[in-house]
Design an enzyme around this catalytic site. Structure first.
Site, PDB file in Angstrom:
ATOM      1  N   GLY A 111       0.785  -1.229   0.000  1.00 30.66           N
ATOM      2  CA  GLY A 111       0.000   0.000   0.000  1.00 30.66           C
ATOM      3  C   GLY A 111       0.818   1.280   0.000  1.00 30.66           C
ATOM      4  N   HIS A 112       2.129   1.194   0.128  1.00 37.62           N
ATOM      5  CA  HIS A 112       2.964   2.410   0.265  1.00 37.62           C
ATOM      6  C   HIS A 112       4.110   2.402  -0.723  1.00 37.62           C
ATOM      7  CE1 HIS A 112       5.380   5.537   2.356  1.00 37.62           C
ATOM      8  NE2 HIS A 112       4.221   5.892   2.875  1.00 37.62           N
ATOM      9  N   PHE A 113       4.104   2.728  -1.780  1.00 38.03           N
ATOM     10  CA  PHE A 113       3.049   2.895  -2.768  1.00 38.03           C
ATOM     11  C   PHE A 113       3.338   1.874  -3.865  1.00 38.03           C
ATOM     12  CE2 PHE A 113       4.010   6.993  -0.818  1.00 38.03           C
ATOM     13  CZ  PHE A 113       2.784   7.338  -0.302  1.00 38.03           C
TER      14      PHE A 113
END
EC number: 4.2.1.59
Length: 137
Positions: free
Chosen positions: A45-47
């Site tokens: 999720g990052h990124f």
């Protein structure tokens, strides 16, 4: 000293154990490392399109490194009590080896202040002053 050494001292475990090994240590200084891998869960999720290791996890890695230093002389669970002067200077990306250098500045009333610097390829990527304590078992 490898991950087995780290796990013998810190209570943290995957996915929140952010120190892979210790390079050197003395009574008031320690140098440790974390190999940053694209398979680290945070990169989901990052990124996903441009993975950057989060600064907050770099600071946590510094705190865990400080915890190793503390737990050599005191038994218990290391507690991260505060942070001052945190600065993030460069991105940390998958494939990087993050080096944590932590130096004890002083002790007062059951707390320890340390200065931490995180580096990649001998360049500073982050630095902070941290306050830690130890919860007795």
């Amino acid at each position: 000293m490898n991950i087995d050494y780290v796990k013998s001292i810190l209570p943290h475990r995957y996915p929140f154990l952010l120190v892979d090994g210790v390079i050197e240590e003395s009574e008031d200084r320690i140098v440790a490392f974390k190999n940053i891998s694209i398979s680290d869960p945070v990169f989901q999720g990052h990124f996903p399109e441009y993975p950057i290791y989060p600064g907050v996890l770099i600071v946590e890695g510094l705190a865990q490194t400080a915890g190793i230093l503390l737990l050599k002389s005191v038994e218990g669970i290391p507690l991260f009590l505060g942070i001052d002067e945190a600065r993030f200077k460069k991105e940390v990306r998958p494939g990087d080896r993050l080096i944590y250098e932590v130096r004890k500045l002083g002790e007062k009333l059951g707390t320890v202040q340390v200065e931490g610097v995180a580096k990649v390829d001998d360049k500073i990527v982050a630095k902070a002053r941290l306050l830690l304590g130890v919860k007795k078992k």
